[in-house]
Scaffold this motif. Structure first.
Motif, PDB file in Angstrom:
ATOM      1  N   ILE A   3       0.850  -1.194   0.000  1.00  0.00           N
ATOM      2  CA  ILE A   3       0.000   0.000   0.000  1.00  0.00           C
ATOM      3  C   ILE A   3       0.881   1.238   0.000  1.00  0.00           C
ATOM      4  N   ASP A   4       0.627   2.159  -0.912  1.00  0.00           N
ATOM      5  CA  ASP A   4       1.344   3.437  -0.954  1.00  0.00           C
ATOM      6  C   ASP A   4       0.418   4.558  -0.507  1.00  0.00           C
ATOM      7  N   PHE A   5       0.937   5.418   0.369  1.00  0.00           N
ATOM      8  CA  PHE A   5       0.229   6.629   0.797  1.00  0.00           C
ATOM      9  C   PHE A   5       0.867   7.826   0.099  1.00  0.00           C
ATOM     10  N   LEU A  28      -1.515  -0.522   9.911  1.00  0.00           N
ATOM     11  CA  LEU A  28      -1.418  -1.450   8.779  1.00  0.00           C
ATOM     12  C   LEU A  28      -0.118  -2.238   8.824  1.00  0.00           C
ATOM     13  N   ARG A  29       0.974  -1.575   9.201  1.00  0.00           N
ATOM     14  CA  ARG A  29       2.253  -2.283   9.295  1.00  0.00           C
ATOM     15  C   ARG A  29       2.206  -3.347  10.384  1.00  0.00           C
ATOM     16  N   ARG A  30       1.574  -3.024  11.505  1.00  0.00           N
ATOM     17  CA  ARG A  30       1.459  -4.016  12.583  1.00  0.00           C
ATOM     18  C   ARG A  30       0.657  -5.234  12.117  1.00  0.00           C
ATOM     19  N   ARG A  31      -0.225  -5.025  11.173  1.00  0.00           N
ATOM     20  CA  ARG A  31      -1.053  -6.119  10.679  1.00  0.00           C
ATOM     21  C   ARG A  31      -0.395  -6.835   9.493  1.00  0.00           C
ATOM     22  N   GLY A  32       0.879  -6.512   9.231  1.00  0.00           N
ATOM     23  CA  GLY A  32       1.663  -7.266   8.257  1.00  0.00           C
ATOM     24  C   GLY A  32       1.694  -6.707   6.855  1.00  0.00           C
ATOM     25  N   HIS A  33       1.147  -5.515   6.640  1.00  0.00           N
ATOM     26  CA  HIS A  33       1.141  -4.937   5.295  1.00  0.00           C
ATOM     27  C   HIS A  33       2.410  -4.123   5.054  1.00  0.00           C
ATOM     28  N   ARG A  34       2.821  -4.052   3.787  1.00  0.00           N
ATOM     29  CA  ARG A  34       3.983  -3.240   3.401  1.00  0.00           C
ATOM     30  C   ARG A  34       3.478  -1.860   2.985  1.00  0.00           C
ATOM     31  N   VAL A  35       3.813  -0.878   3.779  1.00  0.00           N
ATOM     32  CA  VAL A  35       3.304   0.483   3.565  1.00  0.00           C
ATOM     33  C   VAL A  35       4.465   1.403   3.218  1.00  0.00           C
ATOM     34  N   HIS A  36       4.305   2.167   2.150  1.00  0.00           N
ATOM     35  CA  HIS A  36       5.303   3.167   1.753  1.00  0.00           C
ATOM     36  C   HIS A  36       4.614   4.523   1.671  1.00  0.00           C
ATOM     37  N   VAL A  37       5.305   5.558   2.151  1.00  0.00           N
ATOM     38  CA  VAL A  37       4.731   6.907   2.193  1.00  0.00           C
ATOM     39  C   VAL A  37       5.480   7.821   1.230  1.00  0.00           C
ATOM     40  N   ILE A  38       4.733   8.477   0.361  1.00  0.00           N
ATOM     41  CA  ILE A  38       5.273   9.491  -0.551  1.00  0.00           C
ATOM     42  C   ILE A  38       4.746  10.823  -0.048  1.00  0.00           C
ATOM     43  N   ARG A  39       5.632  11.704   0.394  1.00  0.00           N
ATOM     44  CA  ARG A  39       5.216  12.876   1.153  1.00  0.00           C
ATOM     45  C   ARG A  39       6.058  14.094   0.819  1.00  0.00           C
ATOM     46  N   GLY A  41       7.987  17.683   2.545  1.00  0.00           N
ATOM     47  CA  GLY A  41       8.684  18.030   3.780  1.00  0.00           C
ATOM     48  C   GLY A  41       9.903  17.164   4.028  1.00  0.00           C
ATOM     49  N   ASP A  42      10.309  17.111   5.292  1.00  0.00           N
ATOM     50  CA  ASP A  42      11.478  16.329   5.698  1.00  0.00           C
ATOM     51  C   ASP A  42      11.026  14.936   6.108  1.00  0.00           C
ATOM     52  N   GLY A  43      11.443  13.951   5.358  1.00  0.00           N
ATOM     53  CA  GLY A  43      10.991  12.596   5.614  1.00  0.00           C
ATOM     54  C   GLY A  43      11.943  11.786   6.465  1.00  0.00           C
ATOM     55  N   ARG A  44      11.521  10.581   6.730  1.00  0.00           N
ATOM     56  CA  ARG A  44      12.312   9.627   7.491  1.00  0.00           C
ATOM     57  C   ARG A  44      12.766   8.503   6.564  1.00  0.00           C
ATOM     58  N   PRO A  45      13.710   7.679   6.991  1.00  0.00           N
ATOM     59  CA  PRO A  45      14.154   6.567   6.139  1.00  0.00           C
ATOM     60  C   PRO A  45      12.976   5.712   5.689  1.00  0.00           C
ATOM     61  N   GLY A  46      13.006   5.325   4.432  1.00  0.00           N
ATOM     62  CA  GLY A  46      11.925   4.516   3.897  1.00  0.00           C
ATOM     63  C   GLY A  46      10.796   5.309   3.289  1.00  0.00           C
ATOM     64  N   GLU A  47      10.856   6.641   3.359  1.00  0.00           N
ATOM     65  CA  GLU A  47       9.836   7.493   2.758  1.00  0.00           C
ATOM     66  C   GLU A  47      10.393   8.164   1.506  1.00  0.00           C
ATOM     67  N   THR A  48       9.513   8.436   0.556  1.00  0.00           N
ATOM     68  CA  THR A  48       9.892   9.151  -0.658  1.00  0.00           C
ATOM     69  C   THR A  48       9.469  10.605  -0.520  1.00  0.00           C
ATOM     70  N   ILE A  49      10.408  11.523  -0.734  1.00  0.00           N
ATOM     71  CA  ILE A  49      10.126  12.949  -0.580  1.00  0.00           C
ATOM     72  C   ILE A  49       9.766  13.544  -1.941  1.00  0.00           C
ATOM     73  N   ALA A  50       8.623  14.176  -2.008  1.00  0.00           N
ATOM     74  CA  ALA A  50       8.154  14.811  -3.238  1.00  0.00           C
ATOM     75  C   ALA A  50       8.467  16.303  -3.194  1.00  0.00           C
ATOM     76  N   ALA A  51       8.635  16.889  -4.361  1.00  0.00           N
ATOM     77  CA  ALA A  51       8.883  18.331  -4.452  1.00  0.00           C
ATOM     78  C   ALA A  51       7.671  19.102  -3.944  1.00  0.00           C
ATOM     79  N   SER A  52       7.933  20.233  -3.270  1.00  0.00           N
ATOM     80  CA  SER A  52       6.835  21.001  -2.692  1.00  0.00           C
ATOM     81  C   SER A  52       7.252  22.451  -2.517  1.00  0.00           C
TER      82      SER A  52
END
Length: 647
Positions: A3-5, A28-39, A41-52
């Motif tokens: 799932i991508d956010f 969702l992650r606790r329930r075993g799903h692979r979640v990736h966040v595209i956001r 601002g300043d992100g954390r490891p594993g997140e994709t940073i979009a231009a803003s």
């Protein structure tokens, strides 16, 4: 599931939307799903940073910029089972379009009443446009999730399709009355059990804080010693802080610190009239406060007036003030505060996350990846031909359609390629133009054609690449650089091929004026780009201002006529049956007497070329129509992803 956010706000941002998304992704992650966040601002490891960009006058809010090609490239490579788009920014809009193009289920979230904010920022006239945009945005998704029954019904009444409820929860372990701090209350000056009024949220016009300040003054007059604490930050904090020195502005608080501030207060004032839900109310209930709010969104669903909180009719400021004064009388009655806590204990996040998971799973199970076989064909359809004529690509300018012309050439196999001038825009590069990756890829494609397909390449200098003049004629293997070329078609007809600037008196005799005109044309293209973004937002097709101006201005029309006539005379003089040119960005294929006049147009607006077929027939082709004829429409999407992303 994968799932991508996609969102403009995410923890550690401090707001209700950010908090909600953090809870959903963690659950969702606790329930075993692979979640990736595209956001943004300043992100954390594993997140994709979009231009803003920061919202003018509101630096805490960042607006995501469109990223369709990056998103498509990512989702082609790592296809998610479902996508959740949380914010309606240009980033979110491009994400919905990309998801639909690739056949991936996409859900949008209606978290914020942006159109209702317009009035607070003196932009009431833009409300219809904002509502139109939101309706179009959410209508593209497979479904839209809203946080309260009132919002669901309101959106359905406005014609939004497939709107469903996704409630909100509260962390009752974090927000708890036992975290009350008497040291903090003393810092606030709350002596002898004086009541503390708490306001939590963005310090912004849409939160109706002027009413909150007025109500607090009445409460202070009714019960001297009452204190007020504002937790949060925003564009009007400085103004309110100066106007109300008796109010304590604590700034942004998060986590445990925020929970202590809640528990150390007594009354929560929540005067906002623009919420889709209002997480603050649930946090107040969980902390055992007397909540004072309007009767809509979260309060309408969870607050029972006089039993576990107090509420007023939405929009009635006088009633809100009266209810706030009543709160001072009941604040010491523990029964209401205990009832508030009991209500919150039944509103955990687990059931919300399960409901969200079921919605995602249902859509993911219905999806069919019908596009993928077409997006990755085993063999690209190609047209075999004798000769291709291209002109006026203007590499080095932002409006050069280099990705499209490269994609066009990938669908051809030709014996000879004639690049008829203004392929590289030296004028623009001298003015500071930027050479992009897609421009280099066009050059590489031509070199690959020479090497792999044994294509002969004829490069004719134009006026924008006139630096080549001093080196002519020049030859490198299958590449020849010259000023003009005689092409003999398969049917025996002779065509004079020239760029054509020699018959433009301005380009020939007044180069400074031609350069000035080029700058003006660039300005017109920039305006045209902005205008067509607006037209695309309105759902209208592309429109060329320059073509319209050329068609309307008589002098421009007469110039084209004279230009064509002079070139036809040159063809007669050279004992040729036809002439192939460029320069004026006006594609044409016509017979004038015994002379066949062909203009290959350009790759800035027209996106046209001339093809000599294997039977010697000459044809003026347009990019999209040509690809449609080859059945390559879906492949265009993937090709453009890689072209733009690599740039």
């Amino acid at each position: 599931m994968r799932i991508d956010f996609v969102t403009d706000t995410f923890p550690p941002d401090v707001n209700g939307v950010s908090m909600t998304l953090g809870r959903l992704t963690d659950g969702l992650r606790r329930r075993g799903h692979r979640v990736h966040v595209i956001r943004t601002g300043d992100g954390r490891p594993g997140e994709t940073i979009a231009a803003s960009v920061a919202l003018p006058g509101y630096k805490e809010v960042r607006v995501g910029l469109p990223g369709p090609f990056k998103l498509r490239k990512r989702w082609i490579k790592k296809r998610p089972d479902a996508i959740y788009v949380a914010t309606e920014s240009p980033l979110g809009d491009s994400a919905v379009k990309a998801a639909k193009t690739l056949g991936i289920p996409v859900i949008t979230g209606f978290h914020t009443n942006f159109h209702e904010y317009m009035e607070q920022y003196r932009l009431g006239g833009l409300q219809p446009a904002a509502k139109f945009y939101l309706k179009r945005f959410h209508s593209r998704a497979d479904c839209t999730l809203a946080p309260s029954p009132e919002v669901v019904e309101a959106l359905r009444a406005e014609g939004f399709p497939e709107v469903h409820l996704l409630g909100r929860g509260v962390d009752t372990a974090l927000f708890h009355p036992e975290k009350r701090s008497f040291d903090l209350r003393r810092e606030w000056g709350a002596e002898n059990d004086a009541p503390v009024v708490l306001i939590v949220g963005r310090v912004a016009p849409e939160k109706n804080l002027d009413l909150a300040m007025d109500v607090f003054r009445r409460m202070e007059a009714h019960l001297p010693g009452t204190r007020c604490v504002v937790v949060g930050d925003g564009p009007i904090r400085a103004r309110l802080q100066e106007a109300h020195p008796q109010v304590h502005f604590a700034g942004v608080k998060t986590g445990e610190d925020l929970a202590v501030h809640y528990a150390s207060a007594d009354v929560l004032l929540f005067p906002s009239e623009t919420e889709t839900f209002g997480n603050v109310v649930l946090e107040g209930l969980a902390s055992g406060l007397v909540t004072v709010s309007y009767d809509y969104a979260a309060p309408a669903r969870h607050v029972r007036h006089g039993e576990n909180g107090l509420k007023a009719t939405k929009g009635d400021a006088d009633e809100f003030a009266r209810v706030a004064l009543d709160a001072l009388d009941v604040v010491r009655h523990q029964s209401l505060r205990c009832s508030a806590r009991q209500t919150a204990e039944a509103l955990g996040w687990d059931q919300v996350i399960v409901s969200f998971e079921e919605r995602l799973s249902s859509l993911a199970g219905q999806s069919k990846d019908i596009l993928r076989p077409h997006l990755t064909p085993k063999k690209r359809p190609k047209l075999g031909c004798r000769t291709v004529f291209l002109s006026d690509i203007h590499l080095g300018t932002p409006d050069s359609k280099a990705a499209e012309v490269t994609h066009f050439l990938k669908h051809l196999r030709c014996e000879k390629l004639v690049l008829n001038g203004d392929i590289i825009d030296g004028w623009a590069l001298r003015r500071g133009g930027r050479w992009r990756g897609r421009h280099s890829r066009f050059i590489r494609k031509v070199l690959k054609m020479m090497e792999k397909d044994k294509t002969e390449v004829i490069y004719l200098r134009g006026n924008h690449d006139d630096i080549l003049e001093r080196f002519l004629p020049l030859a490198f293997g299958r590449l020849k650089v010259m000023k003009e070329h005689i092409h003999t078609a398969l049917n025996g007809k002779r065509y004079l091929v020239v760029h054509g600037d020699g018959f433009d008196s301005v380009s020939t005799n007044h180069k400074w004026l031609a350069v000035l005109g080029s700058v003006g044309y660039d300005v017109l293209l920039n305006l045209n780009r902005l205008y067509n973004r607006w037209r695309a937002w309105r759902g209208k097709e592309y429109f060329s201002l320059s073509k319209k101006i050329k068609a309307k201005v008589k002098s421009a029309v007469s110039f084209v006529d004279r230009y064509e006539h002079q070139l036809q005379e040159l063809a007669r003089h050279k004992k040729c049956d036809g002439i192939i040119c460029g320069h004026i960005h006006t594609p044409e294929d016509k017979e004038v007497g015994e002379i066949h006049y062909l203009n290959s147009g350009d790759w800035v607006e027209s996106l046209t070329a001339i093809i000599e077929h294997l039977d010697g027939r000459m044809e003026l082709v347009e990019y999209s129509s040509f690809l449609a004829g080859l059945g390559s429409t879906l492949e265009i999407e993937e090709e453009n992803v890689s072209e733009t992303e690599a740039a």
